[in-house]
Scaffold this motif. Structure first.
Motif, short mmCIF file in Angstrom:
data_model
loop_
_atom_site.label_atom_id
_atom_site.label_comp_id
_atom_site.label_asym_id
_atom_site.label_seq_id
_atom_site.Cartn_x
_atom_site.Cartn_y
_atom_site.Cartn_z
N ALA A 49 36.30 51.48 44.87
CA ALA A 49 35.63 52.73 44.51
C ALA A 49 36.10 53.87 45.42
O ALA A 49 36.30 55.00 44.96
CB ALA A 49 34.12 52.57 44.59
N LYS A 50 36.27 53.59 46.72
CA LYS A 50 36.79 54.62 47.63
C LYS A 50 38.19 55.05 47.23
O LYS A 50 38.54 56.23 47.32
CB LYS A 50 36.81 54.08 49.06
CG LYS A 50 35.46 53.97 49.72
CD LYS A 50 35.59 53.49 51.15
CE LYS A 50 34.23 53.36 51.84
NZ LYS A 50 34.37 52.85 53.22
N ALA A 51 39.00 54.09 46.78
CA ALA A 51 40.35 54.43 46.33
C ALA A 51 40.31 55.31 45.09
O ALA A 51 41.10 56.24 44.95
CB ALA A 51 41.13 53.15 46.05
N VAL A 52 39.35 55.04 44.20
CA VAL A 52 39.19 55.89 43.01
C VAL A 52 38.83 57.31 43.43
O VAL A 52 39.35 58.30 42.92
CB VAL A 52 38.12 55.30 42.07
CG1 VAL A 52 37.81 56.28 40.93
CG2 VAL A 52 38.59 53.98 41.51
N ALA A 53 37.90 57.42 44.41
CA ALA A 53 37.50 58.75 44.90
C ALA A 53 38.68 59.48 45.52
O ALA A 53 38.80 60.70 45.41
CB ALA A 53 36.37 58.61 45.92
#
Length: 662
Positions: free
Chosen positions: A247-251
């Motif tokens: 999810a952090k990578a998506v952000a």
């Protein structure tokens, strides 16, 4: 130019209500300081000087201020023209419309002053006017009257600003914003350093998540063929496997607004707050669409409705879940908002939440295999000053069953161990010590173990080693130690094979090896101890799983009593009869006792080798695979191990499976 104007606007001081408070205070002080001098006027003289002017006929009027003990004298027009009275009037700071006195003075005793002035006036041809008056401070009296109200209004404004989350709002505040979403917004103006390059392994999951980002960046690529953008994706997997990292990578990668929050952020002690926060969250996301919402640990609000043991205690959470279901797929939903969620308890989530149209995709994030572990090691080794000859293949093969979080912990612990030992770089031995520390616990150097206890532990661990060496399907032994670590007095370390399916003979061999410790105590000492607690716990769980879950028992048959939905944990009844329960208990006991007898038989046949191995263990405290080969010879069922050891130091391989004895 636009930037300059923007900077000028930013430099301009912002209006603050405290400016008004400051101006009012300054005006009040000004009135108090200057109003007194302007209101009273006149030069200061003594009483004797006044009597001289009075006898000379210069006084036209005298006003006695009874409440202050002072008097004011007014000169006649002829007297004002005289040189000696030229500076009698002071120029007021604020102009006054009323006539101001020429002199003022203290009268002392009022009765004596009246008698003296009356005597002088009787002898004068032109008698001055004598008046009595009281001085009052109108502004001061007004201020004293309204000051309590000003204080009350000020305190009320201060409290309201605190409660509404204004300047200085702290813990316990924001009462008016309690229904607002607590989501953190990440957009193109927010620097998020995590990218898909930082996510090692997880190829399938990463591809799915990357496609979601691609949907929002280039929607026409997919919609031109008639397809619809998915509304949500659910990341499911064991703890530490990298769900939140994805999810952090998506952000970091998405060029759209990204709202991040936890499932517990919806929970509040007030009724209706959770549903209100859900509405506000989706309202913000729709205003900034296309956007992504990420809800971590969604099981906090997504638990199946009506399945709790404490009925009635989850009404508020159910209302929150109902609102979430409506927002994700209701009449007024916006398809430009994609919802990402993560949980490691997907079995307890509500079926309505899991259906297509809400979470169209369920992405399973599993524990990494040996190839993925190597990639994860390479990511976490980047910031470390590691030895040049450090082999990541070696590290990845020594950590079966480790999650990404475990590997990160191993790398950090290895760096700390190297620093503690004063090294300039982190080498292989530091990583082995780190895995040893994480799995086995802290070494208890000061733990007092009696010689008889140490001997019992040595034979116990030698029993594990001997039985596992003799069995075909037992995991290859790597290291045996009787050094106390954590709650264990000793441990036998294995390098388990990474299997996707397990056969009955493999499970039975592992159970037999686990019971080798207690069997060795029985064979050598003809008595047993409590040291086999963890072994018994392990084999009991395995035997129960064989009988009740996997259907590997001939007497029970091809039946399973496992409920993957997790709903049976709230029930008070068993899914089988009392007769079946007795049969299950007997079958579990028979399986364990049969493997225990098998271990005893193996050890009795190799009693001399068991004794030799235990004596060497008592002498060295830690022995490795090479030591076992000297005693038993080459293992008959030896498979090609992933690591070839050259010397004793290099064979200090620490596997993930700990067969420790407490």
């Amino acid at each position: 130019m636009a930037n300059d104007k923007k900077n000028l606007k930013e430099k301009k001081p912002k209006f603050s209500p405290y400016w008004i408070y400051g101006i009012l205070i300054a005006l009040f002080l000004g009135f108090q300081l200057f109003g007194e001098s302007s209101g009273s006027g006149g030069s200061e003289i003594t009483t004797s000087e006044f009597f001289q002017y009075l006898e000379a006929g210069d006084i036209e009027e005298v006003v006695i201020i009874t409440n202050t003990g002072t008097a004011q004298a007014y000169l006649t027009p002829d007297a004002e023209a005289k040189e000696e009275h030229k500076n009698s009037k002071q120029q007021p700071f604020i102009p006054s419309v009323s006539k101001l006195p020429n002199y003022k003075f203290d009268i002392g005793s009022l009765e004596k002053f009246e008698n003296d002035i009356d005597e002088i006036i009787e002898g004068l041809d032109t008698k001055p006017i004598k008046k009595f008056d009281k001085e009052s401070d109108t502004f001061g009296n007004l201020l004293i009257g309204i000051l309590p109200f000003i204080l009350l209004i000020g305190v009320w404004i201060f409290i309201m600003r605190r409660m509404s989350g204004g300047a200085g709002g702290g813990a316990g505040g924001q009462i008016f914003n309690i229904g607002k979403s607590k989501a953190k917004l990440f957009d193109q103006n927010t620097e998020v350093k995590t990218s898909f390059k930082d996510v090692a392994g997880l190829e399938g999951a990463k591809e799915e998540v990357q496609e979601i980002v691609d949907f929002l960046k280039f929607p026409e690529k997919y919609t031109t063929l008639g397809g619809k953008i998915p509304k949500g994706a659910l990341l499911v997997g064991p703890p530490g496997t990298g769900k939140t990292l994805l999810a952090k990578a998506v952000a970091g990668e998405a060029k759209v607004p990204f709202f991040s929050l936890s499932g517990s952020d919806f929970v509040e002690m007030f009724v209706g707050v959770g549903a209100s926060r859900v509405r506000d969250l989706f309202k913000q996301a729709k205003e900034k669409s296309p956007s992504i919402i990420f809800i971590d640990e969604i099981d906090a609000i997504g638990r199946a409705r009506g399945k709790n043991a404490m009925s009635g205690s989850n009404d508020e959470r159910e209302n929150t879940l109902n609102q979430l279901l409506t927002e994700m797929d209701g009449f007024g939903t916006n398809t430009n908002v994609i919802v990402l969620a993560a949980t490691n308890r997907a079995d307890i989530l509500d079926k309505a939440l899991m259906r297509a149209g809400r979470f169209d995709r369920q992405i399973y994030v599993d524990l990494p295999d040996v190839r993925e572990r190597k990639e994860i090691f390479e990511v976490h080794l980047r910031p470390l000053k590691k030895a040049k000859d450090l082999d990541t293949d070696f590290l990845s093969k020594q950590t079966p069953g480790f999650s990404g979080a475990d590997i990160a912990n191993v790398c950090n612990e290895a760096a700390l161990i190297a620093a503690r030992n004063g090294k300039k770089e982190v080498d292989k031995q530091d990583f082995l010590d780190a895995v040893d520390r994480i799995i086995g616990g802290l070494e208890k150097k000061n733990k007092i173990v009696t010689p008889s206890e140490k001997k019992a532990v040595a034979y116990h661990e030698a029993g594990h080693a001997t039985v596992s060496w003799m069995l075909e399907h037992a995991a290859p032994l790597v290291k045996v130690t009787i050094v106390p670590r954590g709650r264990s007095l000793g441990a036998a370390w294995y390098l388990p094979e990474e299997r996707l399916i397990v056969r009955p003979e493999q499970m039975l061999d592992e159970m037999c090896a686990a019971l080798g410790g207690r069997a060795a105590e029985q064979v050598i000492f003809n008595k047993i101890s409590t040291g086999a607690l963890s072994d018994l716990e392990k084999v009991t769980k395995q035997a129960r799983a064989m009988v009740t879950i996997y259907g590997l028992s001939d007497k029970i048959g091809n039946l399973t009593y496992y409920d993957s939905s997790g709903q049976s944990e709230y029930g008070f009844t068993k899914p089988y009869s009392e007769q079946t329960a007795e049969l299950i208990d007997k079958e579990i006991s028979d399986i364990i006792e049969k493997q225990y007898d098998r271990a005893v038989k193996l050890l009795e046949e190799n009693k001399d080798k068991l004794t030799e191995l235990a004596e060497e263990l008592l002498d060295k405290e830690v022995i490795f695979k090479d030591n076992l080969e000297k005693v038993f010879g080459k293992r008959a069922f030896e498979k090609e191990l992933p690591i070839a050891a050259e010397d004793e130091k290099e064979t200090e391989d620490i596997p993930a499976e700990d067969n420790s004895d407490k």
